[in-house]
Scaffold this motif. Structure first.
Motif, PDB file in Angstrom:
ATOM      1  N   VAL A 171      -2.231   1.367  -9.677  1.00 14.09           N
ATOM      2  CA  VAL A 171      -1.027   0.992  -8.930  1.00 14.09           C
ATOM      3  C   VAL A 171      -0.846  -0.527  -8.845  1.00 14.09           C
ATOM      4  O   VAL A 171       0.261  -1.017  -9.059  1.00 14.09           O
ATOM      5  N   PRO A 172      -1.883  -1.330  -8.574  1.00 15.71           N
ATOM      6  CA  PRO A 172      -1.660  -2.784  -8.537  1.00 15.71           C
ATOM      7  C   PRO A 172      -1.176  -3.360  -9.870  1.00 15.71           C
ATOM      8  O   PRO A 172      -0.499  -4.386  -9.891  1.00 15.71           O
ATOM      9  N   LEU A 173      -1.496  -2.722 -10.961  1.00 17.46           N
ATOM     10  CA  LEU A 173      -1.026  -3.198 -12.257  1.00 17.46           C
ATOM     11  C   LEU A 173       0.470  -2.985 -12.427  1.00 17.46           C
ATOM     12  O   LEU A 173       1.129  -3.720 -13.162  1.00 17.46           O
TER      13      LEU A 173
ATOM     14  N   VAL B 214       2.712  -2.825  -9.822  1.00 17.24           N
ATOM     15  CA  VAL B 214       3.512  -3.433  -8.750  1.00 17.24           C
ATOM     16  C   VAL B 214       3.706  -4.900  -8.989  1.00 17.24           C
ATOM     17  O   VAL B 214       3.139  -5.598  -9.644  1.00 17.24           O
TER      18      VAL B 214
ATOM     19  N   ARG C 173      -5.224   4.872  -7.824  1.00 20.43           N
ATOM     20  CA  ARG C 173      -5.324   3.729  -6.911  1.00 20.43           C
ATOM     21  C   ARG C 173      -5.650   2.449  -7.672  1.00 20.43           C
ATOM     22  O   ARG C 173      -5.195   1.369  -7.305  1.00 20.43           O
ATOM     23  N   LEU C 174      -6.431   2.548  -8.725  1.00 20.98           N
ATOM     24  CA  LEU C 174      -6.760   1.371  -9.521  1.00 20.98           C
ATOM     25  C   LEU C 174      -5.575   0.909 -10.366  1.00 20.98           C
ATOM     26  O   LEU C 174      -5.424  -0.278 -10.636  1.00 20.98           O
TER      27      LEU C 174
ATOM     28  N   TRP D 238       4.499   5.806 -16.539  1.00 21.79           N
ATOM     29  CA  TRP D 238       3.681   6.236 -15.407  1.00 21.79           C
ATOM     30  C   TRP D 238       3.873   7.727 -15.125  1.00 21.79           C
ATOM     31  O   TRP D 238       2.911   8.428 -14.818  1.00 21.79           O
TER      32      TRP D 238
END
Length: 114
Positions: free
Chosen positions: A110-112, A114, A107-108, A94
């Motif tokens: 980050v959920p991947l 976490v 933003r797209l 990252w």
């Protein structure tokens, strides 16, 4: 903040940064591996226990090649170290990729992570 918070870099600078991140990732993985190596036999025994308990009475696991009994715990320890080091490896990935992304792309992604 603007879309790009970082100045543009040349190809050579990107390659130097990539090399630095890869070295950090490998050093982190090796550090975890070195910490776990003294416990390789215990890790192997702990993970093999369910399989051994399912064997018929008097039966044991066998090595199918001469070095198998030696390398099996080491390989298992490497994969456990890899599993333990995944957060560090993802952080290095990252840290290399994030400067090249726009804010909406971050933003797209980050959920991947976490």
């Amino acid at each position: 903040m603007s879309e790009h918070d970082y100045p543009e870099s040349s190809l050579v600078e990107h390659l130097i940064e990539l090399r630095a991140r890869l070295v950090r990732a490998i050093v982190g993985l090796l550090a975890v591996l070195l910490v776990l190596l003294p416990f390789s036999r215990k890790i192997y025994t702990w993970l093999a226990e369910p399989l051994i308990s399912q064997l018929p009475n008097g039966q044991t696991m066998i090595a199918t090649n001469p070095a198998g009994a030696f390398f099996a715990p080491l390989k298992l320890t490497f994969f456990v170290a890899l599993f333990v080091a995944v957060p560090w490896l993802l952080y290095q990935l990252w840290s290399f990729v994030a400067p090249g992304l726009y804010a909406r792309e971050k933003r797209l992604a980050v959920p991947l992570l976490v």
